[in-house]
Design a protein around this motif. Structure first.
Motif, PDB file in Angstrom:
ATOM      1  N   UNK A 259     -12.038 -23.046  19.911  1.00 54.63           N
ATOM      2  CA  UNK A 259     -11.949 -23.374  18.480  1.00 54.63           C
ATOM      3  C   UNK A 259     -10.632 -22.938  17.858  1.00 54.63           C
ATOM      4  N   UNK A 260      -9.780 -22.278  18.623  1.00 45.98           N
ATOM      5  CA  UNK A 260      -8.578 -21.683  18.034  1.00 45.98           C
ATOM      6  C   UNK A 260      -7.617 -22.738  17.489  1.00 45.98           C
ATOM      7  N   UNK A 261      -7.498 -23.883  18.163  1.00 46.82           N
ATOM      8  CA  UNK A 261      -6.578 -24.914  17.682  1.00 46.82           C
ATOM      9  C   UNK A 261      -6.977 -25.395  16.292  1.00 46.82           C
ATOM     10  N   UNK A 262      -8.264 -25.686  16.120  1.00 45.56           N
ATOM     11  CA  UNK A 262      -8.738 -26.155  14.817  1.00 45.56           C
ATOM     12  C   UNK A 262      -8.611 -25.061  13.763  1.00 45.56           C
ATOM     13  N   UNK A 264      -6.483 -22.608  13.682  1.00 47.06           N
ATOM     14  CA  UNK A 264      -5.069 -22.427  13.356  1.00 47.06           C
ATOM     15  C   UNK A 264      -4.565 -23.559  12.477  1.00 47.06           C
ATOM     16  N   UNK A 265      -5.041 -24.769  12.735  1.00 45.04           N
ATOM     17  CA  UNK A 265      -4.666 -25.921  11.914  1.00 45.04           C
ATOM     18  C   UNK A 265      -5.084 -25.721  10.463  1.00 45.04           C
ATOM     19  N   UNK A 266      -6.244 -25.103  10.259  1.00 42.53           N
ATOM     20  CA  UNK A 266      -6.715 -24.812   8.902  1.00 42.53           C
ATOM     21  C   UNK A 266      -5.956 -23.637   8.297  1.00 42.53           C
ATOM     22  N   UNK A 267      -5.670 -22.641   9.127  1.00 39.63           N
ATOM     23  CA  UNK A 267      -5.080 -21.393   8.638  1.00 39.63           C
ATOM     24  C   UNK A 267      -3.620 -21.567   8.204  1.00 39.63           C
ATOM     25  N   UNK A 268      -2.843 -22.282   8.999  1.00 36.08           N
ATOM     26  CA  UNK A 268      -1.385 -22.295   8.833  1.00 36.08           C
ATOM     27  C   UNK A 268      -0.916 -22.674   7.427  1.00 36.08           C
ATOM     28  N   UNK A 269      -1.417 -23.769   6.827  1.00 35.73           N
ATOM     29  CA  UNK A 269      -0.916 -24.114   5.488  1.00 35.73           C
ATOM     30  C   UNK A 269      -1.401 -23.173   4.390  1.00 35.73           C
ATOM     31  N   UNK A 270      -2.371 -22.324   4.705  1.00 40.33           N
ATOM     32  CA  UNK A 270      -2.924 -21.386   3.712  1.00 40.33           C
ATOM     33  C   UNK A 270      -2.671 -19.934   4.099  1.00 40.33           C
ATOM     34  N   UNK A 271      -1.713 -19.711   5.017  1.00 38.16           N
ATOM     35  CA  UNK A 271      -1.537 -18.382   5.610  1.00 38.16           C
ATOM     36  C   UNK A 271      -1.248 -17.301   4.575  1.00 38.16           C
ATOM     37  N   UNK A 272      -0.392 -17.574   3.611  1.00 35.61           N
ATOM     38  CA  UNK A 272      -0.040 -16.551   2.628  1.00 35.61           C
ATOM     39  C   UNK A 272      -1.245 -16.160   1.777  1.00 35.61           C
ATOM     40  N   UNK A 273      -2.048 -17.156   1.412  1.00 35.02           N
ATOM     41  CA  UNK A 273      -3.253 -16.846   0.643  1.00 35.02           C
ATOM     42  C   UNK A 273      -4.196 -15.972   1.460  1.00 35.02           C
ATOM     43  N   UNK A 274      -4.443 -16.360   2.707  1.00 39.69           N
ATOM     44  CA  UNK A 274      -5.376 -15.593   3.536  1.00 39.69           C
ATOM     45  C   UNK A 274      -4.883 -14.163   3.734  1.00 39.69           C
ATOM     46  N   UNK A 275      -3.586 -13.993   3.943  1.00 43.45           N
ATOM     47  CA  UNK A 275      -3.043 -12.649   4.131  1.00 43.45           C
ATOM     48  C   UNK A 275      -3.231 -11.803   2.870  1.00 43.45           C
ATOM     49  N   UNK A 324     -12.621 -20.788   2.469  1.00 43.94           N
ATOM     50  CA  UNK A 324     -13.460 -20.962   3.655  1.00 43.94           C
ATOM     51  C   UNK A 324     -13.964 -22.410   3.638  1.00 43.94           C
ATOM     52  N   UNK A 325     -13.035 -23.314   3.911  1.00 44.80           N
ATOM     53  CA  UNK A 325     -13.289 -24.729   3.671  1.00 44.80           C
ATOM     54  C   UNK A 325     -14.391 -25.309   4.561  1.00 44.80           C
ATOM     55  N   UNK A 326     -14.641 -24.713   5.722  1.00 43.75           N
ATOM     56  CA  UNK A 326     -15.657 -25.238   6.631  1.00 43.75           C
ATOM     57  C   UNK A 326     -17.073 -24.810   6.268  1.00 43.75           C
ATOM     58  N   UNK A 363      -9.399 -31.318   8.710  1.00 44.58           N
ATOM     59  CA  UNK A 363      -8.603 -30.393   7.915  1.00 44.58           C
ATOM     60  C   UNK A 363      -7.856 -31.114   6.807  1.00 44.58           C
ATOM     61  N   UNK A 364      -7.380 -32.321   7.075  1.00 46.85           N
ATOM     62  CA  UNK A 364      -6.569 -33.004   6.075  1.00 46.85           C
ATOM     63  C   UNK A 364      -7.358 -33.400   4.836  1.00 46.85           C
TER      64      UNK A 364
END
Length: 374
Positions: A259-262, A264-275, A324-326, A363-364
């Protein structure tokens, strides 16, 4: 005779189930000691203002320990430990590694070393030095006197939280995830934890068996009509959430490659928020999403739970604001787990369907599918 044995077996199983469902609330001196030092060092998760921490207590802590703001223990935390992960849940993990016996800090020898990646966030050398400095702080600041002077407050917190904990169906965990044979569950309190709450995991050796220790460490108390108050609308789901971590995190880690690819696809554009929310990598976000989806399944299966008018949809909206979009998709697929207990005897048996649900998420679109109500 066979019938007698069957009845006895059922009685034993019932007694074990009842024993597991009773979870006691405690305020620990060890946790408060570490919390005070973390607070003085301005560690994230322990530096809340009066909006999140009981004002009267915060004033007592700040006034009593003001002379120790530059104590060697505090400076060690600030300069050596906090930059390497001593923040949020981890100070409480450290506090669970020792006991205070007759004013002396004693390391617990029955713990399984390095469990839950403990030593990835603190070296054994720094742990040893910190405990020595903590002992010095305990003695120099006369911490025991401070703690004892506040025992009535701590007791009031325990009693108020116990009324909340007693409302939770702890048997649900074995039914929903599958049974854990050797597991100890605890709820601990910390006023200085404020708006945060943590799950802390350990293992100990007892009579030749490894016993998993699952702690929910709760902050966020206030006063209502002069009494300590924990609102059920936030307290109950959070306790359920913290205990869920001990089940959900290992399962996510087991299937991470799938599940890591999916994720990461969700995480990357929101990385600063999640951090900014202390979710520093995609696995953390998937853990939180899985945990929260299971919280919602608990709430759906316990409609009798009084949350002061707070609805399931209210809780889902909080999760969506955390990105937590999913969440709706995972909630929906988990309905299958409950509907087919013979097909999926444990949550581990269900993970292929979970993997499928994660990887099917678009994700899109960022528009979770419609929630199915049981």
């Amino acid at each position: 005779m066979k019938r007698t044995y069957t009845i006895l077996a059922l009685l034993v199983m019932t007694m074990v189930s009842l024993a597991k469902e009773k979870v006691n609330v405690k305020y620990l001196e060890e946790m408060e000691l570490v919390s005070v030092v973390a607070h003085l060092a301005d560690v994230p998760g322990y530096n809340w203002d009066k909006q999140y921490v009981l004002g009267e207590y915060l004033n007592d802590v700040d006034s009593c320990f003001a002379p120790y703001k530059r104590h060697p223990a505090v400076e060690f935390v600030r300069k050596k430990l906090e930059p390497h992960g001593f923040s949020w849940d981890f100070p409480m993990a450290v506090a669970r590694r020792f006991s205070i016996v007759n004013g002396k800090i004693v390391y617990k020898k029955d713990l399984v070393a390095g469990y839950s990646d403990y030593y990835k966030r603190i070296s054994k050398a720094n742990e040893k030095k910190f405990l020595a400095l903590l002992q010095k702080f305990y003695t120099d600041s006369r911490f025991q006197k401070f703690y004892n002077n506040h025992l009535p407050l701590y007791k009031e917190c325990e009693e108020a939280m116990q009324t909340m904990v007693d409302k939770i169906d702890f048997g649900w965990y074995d039914r929903f995830f599958g049974p854990k044979q050797y597991c100890e569950q605890n709820v601990f309190l910390g006023i200085l934890i404020g708006g945060a709450n943590y799950a802390v995991h350990n293992k100990k050796s007892a009579k030749g068996k490894d016993v998993e220790i699952v702690d929910a460490v709760m902050g966020c108390c206030s006063r209502r009509d002069g009494r300590i108050y924990y609102g059920p609308e936030y307290t109950l789901p959070i306790i359920i959430h913290e205990f869920n971590h001990s089940y959900c995190n290992p399962l996510n880690e087991e299937v991470w490659e799938k599940i890591s690819d999916k994720a990461t696809e969700l995480y990357t554009p929101n990385a600063e928020f999640y951090k900014s929310e202390a979710y520093g990598n995609p696995l953390y976000v998937m853990n939180e999403t899985f945990v929260e989806a299971c919280v919602i399944r608990y709430l759906m299966s316990h409609p009798e739970l009084d949350l002061n008018g707070f609805t399931i949809e209210d809780w889902i909206q909080i999760d969506l604001r955390k990105k937590f979009y999913m969440i709706r998709d995972i909630i929906k697929v988990l309905e299958e787990r409950e509907a087919n207990p013979d097909l999926y005897k444990t949550m581990r048996d269900f993970m292929p369907r979970y993997i499928e649900a994660v990887n099917n998420y678009k994700v899109d679109s960022l528009s979770p599918s419609t929630l199915s109500t049981p």
